[in-house]
Motif scaffolding. Structure first.
Motif, mmCIF file in Angstrom:
data_model
loop_
_atom_site.group_PDB
_atom_site.id
_atom_site.type_symbol
_atom_site.label_atom_id
_atom_site.label_comp_id
_atom_site.label_asym_id
_atom_site.label_seq_id
_atom_site.Cartn_x
_atom_site.Cartn_y
_atom_site.Cartn_z
ATOM 1 N N UNK A 1 50.368 50.293 4.624
ATOM 2 C CA UNK A 1 49.437 50.288 3.516
ATOM 3 C C UNK A 1 48.889 51.696 3.338
ATOM 4 N N UNK A 2 49.056 52.226 2.148
ATOM 5 C CA UNK A 2 48.524 53.549 1.820
ATOM 6 C C UNK A 2 47.383 53.403 0.837
ATOM 7 N N UNK A 3 46.458 54.355 0.860
ATOM 8 C CA UNK A 3 45.311 54.323 -0.031
ATOM 9 C C UNK A 3 45.072 55.713 -0.587
ATOM 10 N N UNK A 4 44.401 55.764 -1.724
ATOM 11 C CA UNK A 4 44.081 57.051 -2.300
ATOM 12 C C UNK A 4 43.079 56.924 -3.422
ATOM 13 N N UNK A 5 42.734 58.071 -3.983
ATOM 14 C CA UNK A 5 41.749 58.118 -5.054
ATOM 15 C C UNK A 5 42.102 59.224 -6.034
ATOM 16 N N UNK A 6 41.860 58.958 -7.303
ATOM 17 C CA UNK A 6 42.078 59.932 -8.372
ATOM 18 C C UNK A 6 40.866 59.924 -9.294
ATOM 19 N N UNK A 7 40.616 61.047 -9.923
ATOM 20 C CA UNK A 7 39.603 61.105 -10.972
ATOM 21 C C UNK A 7 40.329 61.209 -12.308
ATOM 22 N N UNK A 8 39.951 60.350 -13.229
ATOM 23 C CA UNK A 8 40.550 60.326 -14.567
ATOM 24 C C UNK A 8 39.480 60.812 -15.545
ATOM 25 N N UNK A 9 39.714 61.957 -16.139
ATOM 26 C CA UNK A 9 38.701 62.615 -16.963
ATOM 27 C C UNK A 9 38.340 61.837 -18.220
ATOM 28 N N UNK A 10 39.327 61.134 -18.797
ATOM 29 C CA UNK A 10 39.081 60.475 -20.073
ATOM 30 C C UNK A 10 40.126 59.391 -20.321
ATOM 31 N N UNK A 142 50.657 48.523 -0.886
ATOM 32 C CA UNK A 142 51.335 47.929 0.262
ATOM 33 C C UNK A 142 52.751 48.490 0.407
ATOM 34 N N UNK A 143 53.420 48.107 1.477
ATOM 35 C CA UNK A 143 54.758 48.627 1.774
ATOM 36 C C UNK A 143 55.747 48.446 0.629
ATOM 37 N N UNK A 144 55.612 47.376 -0.147
ATOM 38 C CA UNK A 144 56.526 47.133 -1.273
ATOM 39 C C UNK A 144 56.494 48.267 -2.299
ATOM 40 N N UNK A 145 55.452 49.089 -2.267
ATOM 41 C CA UNK A 145 55.313 50.187 -3.221
ATOM 42 C C UNK A 145 55.675 51.543 -2.615
ATOM 43 N N UNK A 146 56.179 51.562 -1.383
ATOM 44 C CA UNK A 146 56.591 52.828 -0.765
ATOM 45 C C UNK A 146 57.607 53.548 -1.647
ATOM 46 N N UNK A 147 57.385 54.826 -1.853
ATOM 47 C CA UNK A 147 58.298 55.626 -2.661
ATOM 48 C C UNK A 147 58.078 55.467 -4.150
ATOM 49 N N UNK A 148 57.194 54.542 -4.554
ATOM 50 C CA UNK A 148 56.944 54.333 -5.978
ATOM 51 C C UNK A 148 55.521 54.719 -6.375
ATOM 52 N N UNK A 149 54.555 54.472 -5.504
ATOM 53 C CA UNK A 149 53.171 54.801 -5.805
ATOM 54 C C UNK A 149 52.520 55.381 -4.584
ATOM 55 N N UNK A 150 51.833 56.506 -4.649
ATOM 56 C CA UNK A 150 51.613 57.275 -5.871
ATOM 57 C C UNK A 150 52.844 58.070 -6.243
ATOM 58 N N UNK A 151 52.889 58.474 -7.477
ATOM 59 C CA UNK A 151 54.018 59.267 -7.970
ATOM 60 C C UNK A 151 53.767 60.727 -7.708
#
Length: 151
Positions: A1-10, A142-151
């Motif tokens: 399981x990977x986690x992260x954060x992004x800021x979206x300006x608009x 989750x693992x099912x998204x490995x290599x797909x998210x994040x881009x």
């Protein structure tokens, strides 16, 4: 399981993240979108749908609950789902989402209304408003998204 954060300006940045998600989305995927009213969940879903080929702006599925999109309207079958109006997690069973998921991707707003742990393999996106008007997007992949998210 990977986690992260992004800021979206608009809204444009929110739609761009949706477009990036559309590039890796497949039938059988579930993407949950949590956050308060006005946090940008529908804007992100609209970005996904536009990148998949939807020409007109996607309506919010708040009253329809499930808004389906199928080829040729989009390149991949997608159900845009808003569970906000559900009163009981048992009502989710009546929507037939597990069966629909066999052939379509699911974008689910207000997934917490379905009860905890319903989609453990979902890409979980949480949106919150920042003090400066931007949006903070936190994600759990989750693992099912490995290599797909994040881009």
């Amino acid at each position: 399981m990977r986690q992260g954060e992004l800021t979206l300006a608009d809204v444009t940045a929110t739609a761009a993240i949706g477009a990036a998600l559309a590039q890796v989305l497949r039938a059988g995927d579930v993407v949950t979108l949590t956050g308060g009213l006005g946090a940008g969940k529908t804007s992100l879903a609209r970005g996904v749908l536009a990148a998949l080929g939807l020409v007109e702006e996607a309506p919010s599925p708040t009253f329809a609950i499930v808004q389906p999109y199928d080829p040729p309207e989009v390149r991949l079958p997608v159900l845009h789902i808003d569970l906000y109006r559900l009163d009981d997690p048992a009502e989710v069973e009546e929507l037939g989402l597990d069966e629909a998921r066999l052939d379509a991707a699911l974008l689910i707003e207000w997934p917490e209304r379905a009860g905890s742990g319903r989609w453990p393999d979902a890409l979980a996106l949480d949106m919150a408003m920042a003090p400066n008007g931007a949006r903070r997007l936190t994600w759990r992949a989750p693992d099912a998204w490995d290599g797909r998210w994040p881009r």
